[in-house]
Design an enzyme around this catalytic site. Structure first.
Site, mmCIF file in Angstrom:
data_model
loop_
_atom_site.group_PDB
_atom_site.id
_atom_site.type_symbol
_atom_site.label_atom_id
_atom_site.label_comp_id
_atom_site.label_asym_id
_atom_site.label_seq_id
_atom_site.Cartn_x
_atom_site.Cartn_y
_atom_site.Cartn_z
ATOM 1 N N ARG A 345 28.899 103.406 67.315
ATOM 2 C CA ARG A 345 29.161 104.660 68.040
ATOM 3 C C ARG A 345 30.106 105.538 67.224
ATOM 4 O O ARG A 345 30.955 106.228 67.759
ATOM 5 C CB ARG A 345 29.784 104.381 69.419
ATOM 6 C CG ARG A 345 29.014 103.413 70.273
ATOM 7 C CD ARG A 345 27.629 103.931 70.641
ATOM 8 N NE ARG A 345 26.865 102.920 71.365
ATOM 9 C CZ ARG A 345 26.097 101.995 70.778
ATOM 10 N NH1 ARG A 345 25.950 101.956 69.460
ATOM 11 N NH2 ARG A 345 25.441 101.106 71.506
ATOM 12 N N ARG A 361 30.521 94.891 72.946
ATOM 13 C CA ARG A 361 29.284 94.751 73.720
ATOM 14 C C ARG A 361 28.164 95.620 73.150
ATOM 15 O O ARG A 361 27.018 95.211 73.090
ATOM 16 C CB ARG A 361 29.529 95.094 75.188
ATOM 17 C CG ARG A 361 29.707 96.567 75.457
ATOM 18 C CD ARG A 361 29.403 96.876 76.918
ATOM 19 N NE ARG A 361 30.503 96.483 77.793
ATOM 20 C CZ ARG A 361 31.510 97.269 78.136
ATOM 21 N NH1 ARG A 361 31.600 98.481 77.631
ATOM 22 N NH2 ARG A 361 32.430 96.864 78.960
ATOM 23 N N ASP A 486 31.843 100.878 82.003
ATOM 24 C CA ASP A 486 33.209 101.204 81.578
ATOM 25 C C ASP A 486 34.009 101.852 82.693
ATOM 26 O O ASP A 486 35.210 102.054 82.556
ATOM 27 C CB ASP A 486 33.162 102.176 80.388
ATOM 28 C CG ASP A 486 33.035 101.435 79.076
ATOM 29 O OD1 ASP A 486 33.456 100.264 79.014
ATOM 30 O OD2 ASP A 486 32.510 102.024 78.122
ATOM 31 N N LYS A 629 26.486 110.505 83.674
ATOM 32 C CA LYS A 629 27.058 109.250 83.198
ATOM 33 C C LYS A 629 27.135 108.223 84.321
ATOM 34 O O LYS A 629 26.202 108.073 85.093
ATOM 35 C CB LYS A 629 28.410 109.518 82.531
ATOM 36 C CG LYS A 629 28.229 110.222 81.183
ATOM 37 C CD LYS A 629 29.512 110.604 80.516
ATOM 38 C CE LYS A 629 30.246 109.504 79.842
ATOM 39 N NZ LYS A 629 29.968 109.315 78.405
ATOM 40 N N GLU A 630 28.276 107.553 84.438
ATOM 41 C CA GLU A 630 28.346 106.458 85.395
ATOM 42 C C GLU A 630 28.436 106.939 86.848
ATOM 43 O O GLU A 630 28.406 106.136 87.765
ATOM 44 C CB GLU A 630 29.553 105.553 85.080
ATOM 45 C CG GLU A 630 29.372 104.671 83.841
ATOM 46 C CD GLU A 630 29.860 105.333 82.564
ATOM 47 O OE1 GLU A 630 29.984 106.583 82.535
ATOM 48 O OE2 GLU A 630 30.117 104.604 81.582
ATOM 49 N N HIS A 637 20.624 103.862 78.851
ATOM 50 C CA HIS A 637 20.767 102.470 78.436
ATOM 51 C C HIS A 637 20.109 101.497 79.437
ATOM 52 O O HIS A 637 19.484 100.520 79.058
ATOM 53 C CB HIS A 637 22.281 102.224 78.374
ATOM 54 C CG HIS A 637 22.729 100.931 77.805
ATOM 55 N ND1 HIS A 637 23.791 100.854 76.951
ATOM 56 C CD2 HIS A 637 22.324 99.664 77.978
ATOM 57 C CE1 HIS A 637 24.006 99.600 76.626
ATOM 58 N NE2 HIS A 637 23.117 98.861 77.236
ATOM 59 N N GLN A 683 22.364 109.045 75.471
ATOM 60 C CA GLN A 683 23.116 108.176 76.374
ATOM 61 C C GLN A 683 22.840 108.460 77.846
ATOM 62 O O GLN A 683 22.748 107.557 78.658
ATOM 63 C CB GLN A 683 24.618 108.335 76.104
ATOM 64 C CG GLN A 683 25.480 107.360 76.875
ATOM 65 C CD GLN A 683 26.895 107.885 77.028
ATOM 66 O OE1 GLN A 683 27.153 108.855 77.732
ATOM 67 N NE2 GLN A 683 27.824 107.261 76.333
ATOM 68 N N GLY A 703 23.198 102.469 73.382
ATOM 69 C CA GLY A 703 22.490 101.200 73.540
ATOM 70 C C GLY A 703 21.030 101.410 73.924
ATOM 71 O O GLY A 703 20.216 100.485 73.865
HETATM 72 C C1 GLC Z 1 28.822 103.629 77.046
HETATM 73 C C2 GLC Z 1 29.553 102.563 76.262
HETATM 74 C C3 GLC Z 1 29.085 101.182 76.667
HETATM 75 C C4 GLC Z 1 29.123 100.998 78.156
HETATM 76 C C5 GLC Z 1 28.378 102.129 78.855
HETATM 77 C C6 GLC Z 1 28.493 102.055 80.368
HETATM 78 O O1 GLC Z 1 27.471 103.648 76.676
HETATM 79 O O2 GLC Z 1 29.364 102.722 74.875
HETATM 80 O O3 GLC Z 1 29.884 100.201 76.065
HETATM 81 O O4 GLC Z 1 28.561 99.759 78.477
HETATM 82 O O5 GLC Z 1 28.897 103.356 78.432
HETATM 83 O O6 GLC Z 1 29.773 102.310 80.827
#
Ligand code: GLC
Length: 795
Positions: A345, A361, A486, A629-630, A637, A683, A703
């Site tokens: 990264r 990871r 994360d 994102k999260e 991913h 991503q 990923g």
């Molecule tokens: C980003 C990080 C990865 C993590 C993902 C989810 O892609 O590089 O390590 O697992 O976020 O939070």
């Protein structure tokens, strides 16, 4: 909605036909020794080994445009005094008069232009094994009169060879820079205090640049003199005037502008070659120019580069009814996986090089995409990561490849452990062994990061023990600082359901390996432990229609119908299935819930609805805007895990629908929507919870590249190496009549044809190798020879 280019699989290139792409579309040059980024408008930067501490070519991050400066050729017609650049930017002539094409290939880019009767073609690459870059420019006069042109190169050298210092340390860095001219070669020193022995290029802080193919008639080495104090890249002072001042920098920002004047008769082509490298003129420049500074050698090096990069792609080639999928698997996803494997990264238009370590990871997962392409070539990296594991079974979160000292590293403080790190070994290590057949790898003794050493097999056991020894109130693994996600900090008191499934998969895989190694005690330990874990999972993780997400330290259950934010979490649904924890009924319900609550046309959301009020200390995703994102974004991913979960149920149509939803090439004709490069994975994509729905971010390094390649080739197309041989178990859309795959497997080239006469998704009815029937779906390795022909008929 428009397209800005197309795939050319024969040349293994993506061809950008409109330069005003929705964002700069980038590519990689070079290797992990000499790295470089370039965009379709010739923006970008270069660095030696580390994007952070080896940065020598400057690009200013997060400006508008996002990719300036870079490696430019300015052209000036000395009669009309008009000027332009060989890439559309930075001069940016009106597009009704200026035509630009960019061909991004594997480790090279070719940018062509047509303007005012002059054609240019600039080819950028780093020759294999070298520490310099070529910019080869061909200029052709397509007009009917002779033309007098001036040509100016342009790039900027980063101060102090350090991306961060270059931005902030102005009171120092700008007073130590220096430019010299020796034998017509520009020498640049940006930190004279670093001693340079002429050999070790690390931190040498010296570069050189030369132009061959036309006499050098001038140079400019100070940025402000070239651009003008109130000028800019679009209209540099020197280009406007048509003459450099031959001023040698002694302080300020050093730039590399070399001027040549060329006259071209109608139809005539001229080729000039720019060489830009590191070291001094004396140590590297002069020698390199003498050896490489001619068109013949440049062409030779270009051929060699292509051959070298195209070779791994030959490992796996497919022909399916879906051209978009073919583009990705045959060229771009494979290349994306190799680039991510190389750079982790660290360096892109988004990652500015400052992160030059290997996130534990991420790097272990990146292996999955590279293994089928590089095979034994991934071993050093895999071993490096195994030596990043600590004797307690956990991992150092970031491995510093330049300074890592196995056996001597310090274990991180308790609160910094991630709960998932070493569990990814259960995906990567067996995949490596299955691909190569190197079962002895399990017996290889490798040190732990801090102390002691053990066989790879014992490393795997320690990985499981790390989580089994750290469990919460319900007996599930502690979440610690993060669990792949994360943005979830469950600590020692909270429990991660995702990691529970990872441990389950790990125990299952471990038991199988133990069987193969004849270690019955280990196998039975793993199976007993797995049974006990299953009981706990069934007791607390099922919510009726889906699996819960996690249990917080205060007992709060996340991902349940009783918690309005993040009610459904994708990862635990799909990992319950991938790990084998879900019962058939739970599988059906979990997949149904995922489709109903999380699926969108652009991919499956990581969770929904978004977090707004949840405890920030635990659910850090609350900080992100909704729908990215999260926080209820579409996390690319994880998309492949959804695909794999559906494949495991034989739902080829659904798996394929999910796959196409996040497959970049499927967006080629509506590239404005996704904005980022339609030839690489990214991503994350904004979901319906955000005004930017469909827009994607963070291309290249994710990923996603690895899992997307793996899930398509190993699960959708279903050709999976195992220790004993090659499993053929495709799970495809019903309406695919057939597909083929040519694959390397343990030294042999194998061609596989899959026919689907009855229009089903999954189920091999007949399997033959060179005409001989195989029972079951696994072809024993010994039965495969070079050029073996495999035929699988579904039915
Ligand atoms: C980003 C990080 C990865 C993590 C993902 C989810 O892609 O590089 O390590 O697992 O976020 O939070």
């Amino acid at each position: 909605m428009a397209s800005f280019g197309h795939f050319d699989d024969t040349a293994k290139e993506y061809v950008i036909t409109r330069p005003d792409t929705p964002r700069p579309w980038s590519n990689y040059l070079g290797s992990t020794e000499y790295g470089a980024i370039i965009t379709n408008n010739a923006g970008g930067y270069s660095f030696y080994k580390s994007g952070a501490t080896g940065r020598f070519l400057r690009m200013r991050f997060n400006s508008i445009p996002l990719d300036q400066p870079g490696r430019y050729f300015y052209l000036r017609d000395n009669e009309s005094q008009d000027y332009w650049s060989s890439s559309w930017q930075p001069v940016a002539k009106p597009l009704n008069k200026y035509k630009s094409t960019c061909r991004h290939g594997l480790a090279y880019s070719i940018i062509s232009s047509e303007y005012a009767g002059i054609e240019t073609e600039a080819t950028y690459f780093v020759p294999i094994g070298q520490t310099f870059e070529y910019w080869r420019l061909k200029v052709t006069n397509r007009s009917k009169r002779s033309r007098q042109l001036s040509l100016f190169t342009y790039c900027e050298f980063a101060n102090l060879w350090d991306t961060y210092q270059d931005l902030v340390n102005l009171q120092y860095s700008q007073f130590i820079t220096r430019a010299t001219m020796e034998d017509g070669i520009l020498g640049v020193t940006c930190n004279p205090h670093y001693d340079f022995d002429g050999k070790d290029l690390a931190g040498c802080a010296r570069s050189w640049m030369a132009l061959t193919g036309a006499p050098l008639v001038g140079y400019e080495t100070v940025r402000e003199r070239f651009l003008g104090i109130y000028g800019g890249y679009a209209s540099p002072d020197v280009v406007v005037k048509g003459q450099c001042s031959n001023f040698l920098a002694e302080g300020d920002n050093v730039c590399g502008s070399l001027q040549a004047n060329i006259s071209l008769e109608p139809g005539e082509t001229r080729e000039v070659i720019v060489l830009l490298g590191i070291g001094t003129v004396g140590s590297h420049g002069r020698k390199t120019v003498a050896e490489f500074g001619n068109p013949k050698r440049c062409a030779l090096e270009f051929d060699k580069l292509k051959q070298t990069w195209h070779a791994p792609l030959e490992s796996l080639q497919i022909e399916t009814p879906d051209q978009d999928l073919n583009h990705m698997i045959n060229v771009w996803n494979a290349y994306n996986a190799l680039i991510t494997f190389a750079w982790s990264r660290s360096a892109s238009l988004i990652y500015n090089g400052e992160r030059d370590g290997l996130g534990f990871r991420d790097t272990v997962q990146d292996m999955l995409g590279a293994i089928p392409l590089l095979r034994e070539g991934v071993k050093p990296r895999l071993e490096l990561m195994l030596t990043g594991q600590l004797a307690n079974g956990g991992a150092i979160p970031v491995i510093k490849p330049f300074t890592h000292r196995p056996g001597h590293e310090k274990a991180p403080p308790l609160e910094e452990y991630r709960s998932d790190d070493c569990l990814w070994f259960f995906n990567a290590v067996p995949a490596y062994v299955a691909e190569t057949g190197d079962i002895k790898f399990y017996d290889k003794v490798l040190p732990y990061a801090d102390k002691g050493k053990a066989t790879v097999f014992a490393h795997l056991r320690r990985a499981l023990e790390f989580n089994l020894e750290r469990t919460g109130r319900h007996g599930l693994p502690c979440g610690l600082a993060a669990d792949w996600n994360d943005c979830i900090r469950l600590g020692y008191k909270g429990e991660s359901v995702f990691v529970a499934f990872q441990v389950r998969l790990g125990l299952d895989v471990y038991a199988d390996i133990a069987d193969k190694l004849g270690k019955a005690d280990e196998a039975s330990w793993a199976r007993k432990t797995l049974k006990a874990l299953d009981k706990k999972i069934q007791k607390v993780c099922w919510d009726g229609e889906w699996f819960i997400w996690a249990i917080g330290q205060d007992g709060t259950i996340y991902g349940t119908k009783n918690f309005s934010e993040g009610q459904v979490y994708m990862n635990t649904q799909v990992w319950a299935i991938i790990s084998g924890a879900a019962t058939p009924d739970q599988t059906k319900r979990a997949l149904r819930t995922m489709k109903k609550r999380l699926a969108t046309p652009y991919g499956v959301m990581l969770c929904a609805p978004p977090f707004i009020k949840a405890d920030r200390e635990i659910m850090k995703a609350t900080l992100f805007n909704s729908g990215i994102k999260e926080n209820a974004g579409i996390f690319s991913h994880t998309q492949s895990w959804g695909v794999m979960a559906e494949c495991l149920q034989g739902n080829g149509d659904q798996a394929y629908e999910y796959y196409r939803a996040f497959m970049p090439s499927a967006y080629n004709d509506r590239a404005e929507l996704r904005q980022v490069e339609p030839y690489v994975h990214c991503q994350t994509t904004y979901s319906k919870f955000n005004h930017n729905e469909g827009v994607s971010r963070v291309p290249w390094l994710s990923g996603t590249a690895s899992w997307a390649y793996y899930s398509a080739t190993h699960w959708l197309l279903g050709v999976r190496p195992e220790i004993d041989g090659l499993r053929i178990d495709p799970c495809i859309p019903k309406n695919w009549p057939s597909f083929t795959m040519n694959r390397h497997f343990r030294g042999n080239k194998i061609s596989i044809e899959v026919r689907n006469p009855s229009g089903i998704c999954r189920g091999v009815k007949i399997l033959t190798v060179d005409g001989e029937t195989v029972s079951g779906c696994v072809i024993p390795a010994g039965q495969l020879k070079n050029n073996s022909k495999v035929l699988a008929v579904l039915g």
